[in-house]
Design a protein around this motif. Sequence first.
Motif, PDB file in Angstrom:
ATOM      1  N   SER A   1       0.929  -1.199   0.050  1.00 50.42           N
ATOM      2  CA  SER A   1      -0.037   0.025  -0.048  1.00 50.42           C
ATOM      3  C   SER A   1       0.869   1.167   0.058  1.00 50.42           C
ATOM      4  O   SER A   1       1.850   1.271   0.736  1.00 50.42           O
ATOM      5  CB  SER A   1      -0.939   0.211   1.206  1.00 50.42           C
ATOM      6  OG  SER A   1      -0.063   0.075   2.265  1.00 50.42           O
TER       7      SER A   1
ATOM      8  N   HIS B   1      -5.483  10.738   3.437  1.00 52.61           N
ATOM      9  CA  HIS B   1      -6.734   9.967   3.597  1.00 52.61           C
ATOM     10  C   HIS B   1      -6.559   8.962   2.327  1.00 52.61           C
ATOM     11  O   HIS B   1      -7.946   8.331   2.290  1.00 52.61           O
ATOM     12  CB  HIS B   1      -8.026  10.593   3.960  1.00 52.61           C
ATOM     13  CG  HIS B   1      -7.928  11.393   5.175  1.00 52.61           C
ATOM     14  ND1 HIS B   1      -7.737  11.031   6.328  1.00 52.61           N
ATOM     15  CD2 HIS B   1      -7.908  12.989   5.087  1.00 52.61           C
ATOM     16  CE1 HIS B   1      -7.751  11.855   7.321  1.00 52.61           C
ATOM     17  NE2 HIS B   1      -7.827  13.256   6.813  1.00 52.61           N
ATOM     18  N   TRP B   2      -5.852   8.982   1.398  1.00 53.55           N
ATOM     19  CA  TRP B   2      -6.028   8.024   0.270  1.00 53.55           C
ATOM     20  C   TRP B   2      -4.891   7.586   0.146  1.00 53.55           C
ATOM     21  O   TRP B   2      -3.758   7.781   0.468  1.00 53.55           O
ATOM     22  CB  TRP B   2      -6.248   8.910  -1.079  1.00 53.55           C
ATOM     23  CG  TRP B   2      -7.566   9.509  -1.110  1.00 53.55           C
ATOM     24  CD1 TRP B   2      -8.035  10.872  -0.977  1.00 53.55           C
ATOM     25  CD2 TRP B   2      -8.682   9.134  -1.525  1.00 53.55           C
ATOM     26  NE1 TRP B   2      -9.245  11.196  -1.094  1.00 53.55           N
ATOM     27  CE2 TRP B   2      -9.826  10.168  -1.616  1.00 53.55           C
ATOM     28  CE3 TRP B   2      -8.943   7.924  -2.150  1.00 53.55           C
ATOM     29  CZ2 TRP B   2     -11.137   9.793  -1.951  1.00 53.55           C
ATOM     30  CZ3 TRP B   2     -10.516   7.498  -2.427  1.00 53.55           C
ATOM     31  CH2 TRP B   2     -11.466   8.450  -2.376  1.00 53.55           C
ATOM     32  N   LYS B   3      -4.941   5.974   0.020  1.00 57.44           N
ATOM     33  CA  LYS B   3      -3.984   4.793  -0.290  1.00 57.44           C
ATOM     34  C   LYS B   3      -4.343   3.963  -1.630  1.00 57.44           C
ATOM     35  O   LYS B   3      -5.338   3.781  -1.937  1.00 57.44           O
ATOM     36  CB  LYS B   3      -4.007   3.911   0.920  1.00 57.44           C
ATOM     37  CG  LYS B   3      -2.890   4.649   2.018  1.00 57.44           C
ATOM     38  CD  LYS B   3      -2.589   3.622   3.018  1.00 57.44           C
ATOM     39  CE  LYS B   3      -1.865   3.920   4.310  1.00 57.44           C
ATOM     40  NZ  LYS B   3      -1.620   2.920   5.296  1.00 57.44           N
TER      41      LYS B   3
ATOM     42  N   VAL C   1      -8.199   3.839  -2.149  1.00 60.37           N
ATOM     43  CA  VAL C   1      -9.076   3.421  -0.622  1.00 60.37           C
ATOM     44  C   VAL C   1      -8.879   4.657  -0.099  1.00 60.37           C
ATOM     45  O   VAL C   1      -7.914   5.397   0.220  1.00 60.37           O
ATOM     46  CB  VAL C   1      -8.506   2.267   0.077  1.00 60.37           C
ATOM     47  CG1 VAL C   1      -9.054   1.986   1.103  1.00 60.37           C
ATOM     48  CG2 VAL C   1      -8.304   1.028  -1.016  1.00 60.37           C
ATOM     49  N   ASN C   2     -10.018   5.062   0.570  1.00 59.78           N
ATOM     50  CA  ASN C   2     -10.345   6.192   1.420  1.00 59.78           C
ATOM     51  C   ASN C   2     -10.389   5.748   2.985  1.00 59.78           C
ATOM     52  O   ASN C   2     -11.103   4.696   3.278  1.00 59.78           O
ATOM     53  CB  ASN C   2     -11.576   7.243   1.011  1.00 59.78           C
ATOM     54  CG  ASN C   2     -11.618   8.498   1.802  1.00 59.78           C
ATOM     55  OD1 ASN C   2     -12.280   8.007   2.810  1.00 59.78           O
ATOM     56  ND2 ASN C   2     -11.025   9.397   1.440  1.00 59.78           N
ATOM     57  N   SER C   3      -9.810   6.410   3.776  1.00 54.71           N
ATOM     58  CA  SER C   3      -9.473   5.762   5.004  1.00 54.71           C
ATOM     59  C   SER C   3     -10.850   6.058   5.867  1.00 54.71           C
ATOM     60  O   SER C   3     -11.333   5.240   6.990  1.00 54.71           O
ATOM     61  CB  SER C   3      -8.550   6.913   5.856  1.00 54.71           C
ATOM     62  OG  SER C   3      -9.115   8.282   5.949  1.00 54.71           O
TER      63      SER C   3
ATOM     64  N   TYR D   1      -7.743   0.348   4.190  1.00 56.76           N
ATOM     65  CA  TYR D   1      -6.788   1.295   4.453  1.00 56.76           C
ATOM     66  C   TYR D   1      -5.677   1.012   5.168  1.00 56.76           C
ATOM     67  O   TYR D   1      -4.309   1.458   4.858  1.00 56.76           O
ATOM     68  CB  TYR D   1      -7.644   2.684   4.785  1.00 56.76           C
ATOM     69  CG  TYR D   1      -6.808   3.918   4.744  1.00 56.76           C
ATOM     70  CD1 TYR D   1      -6.317   4.574   3.604  1.00 56.76           C
ATOM     71  CD2 TYR D   1      -5.950   4.442   6.128  1.00 56.76           C
ATOM     72  CE1 TYR D   1      -5.697   5.642   3.441  1.00 56.76           C
ATOM     73  CE2 TYR D   1      -5.109   5.518   5.957  1.00 56.76           C
ATOM     74  CZ  TYR D   1      -5.118   6.093   4.855  1.00 56.76           C
ATOM     75  OH  TYR D   1      -4.164   7.257   4.799  1.00 56.76           O
TER      76      TYR D   1
END
Length: 409
Positions: free
Chosen positions: A98, A104-106, A189-191, A198
Amino acid sequence: MQIHLSQHGPAVHRHRTQILHPETLHSSRAFVQRKAFSGGDSSSSVAGRRVQQAAAAASSAAIDDEDLMQFPDRWKWYEAKFSADDMPDWNPGRFISSTQQAPHWKLVTFEAEISRQRVPLRNAYKAAGQMAVVRVNGGEARHLHVASPPHPESLNTEALFLCKGDIFAGETKTQKEPTSVMAEVQVLVNSKEAPEVYNMGPDDLISVGPFQGTGLDLRSGGVLAAFRYPTVVIFASGPGVATAAALIASPSGIATHLSPKLRSNVRLYYSAPNRTSLCLTDKFEAWEEQYGVLVVPTTSGFMDAWDGDDTLVYDPETTAAFILTGGDEEAEAAALEVCKEAEITTIVLDTKPAAPPVYLEGTPKSFLKFRRDPGDASAAAVIAAGAARNGIEGAADSVQSSIAEELAD
């Protein structure tokens, strides 16, 4: 069949050939005769029991061994078994890595099963714009935007060959374990939307379910034809950039194969609140070198980016637009406003996916009528209901007509 009611009871006019067993007719007549000799028992409970007995006798008619039509579940004799239809919908995956893309984005990468022997076509990743469904440690199923393109068919060459059941010369045909083919899948993915995905790591257990949706619609508007729309502009924001990444890299043979190298001009206008919110920036250079897609990032909105691009020369009639905003209505409306001003009428929206595919039926249409068997419990229920509705005097007619309808259907 037409039924006319009168004071003397139901009159049944049959307009179809009734195929009745002699045993069925005998049971029906015997029931009526018993009713006539009983003197007309007025008890509803006794009548109900006799109706049930007549229905049971009718539904348990003997099978003629010489008449193949009468065998239960005969339609299954001709049913085609499609690959992996009996496999579970969820398959284990494996976490790979990851990378942080923005606050907040991975971008999470994992391996998923794609073998056609283990994953049926209806559950597979077939087109850009579909959503991946993932569970971590048996938790809640999360729908995630896929940033990697659909996998090429070449990865399934061996599995597709084995699906045919062919064998080599000198080989003995034996039962074999389905072939496993693992391939990488990347999701943005957003946390806040999927915290467990995430924060996922190597020690977590991941399960991958059926991919959801039908993907982007490149067929209905003719956008799939590169010669018809040599110029393509893509408006992306938020998680829509993941769909844009999958679209740009879609291989040939896929329903969302954009063929950017065959078009004269393909541009991606990527809008974000600020520079730190831009995702997948490490791919921009590769997209331009490998696919010829020029990325125009902007923090002031689609309209300013469009007006500020003086290098784009286009013809509205031969230009197609993609609007990929991940469901953000405000961003979609802003992109539509740009298309209206630019007089671009051919537009593909991620909120208006392609029409669902039509899959082949396993049972030939000529044998669908055999799916219901007269001995089925549902047939007996229909017979009993008809007998109760028409009264004891009309029980024989109801039994016979119900069986005939079941056989005809």
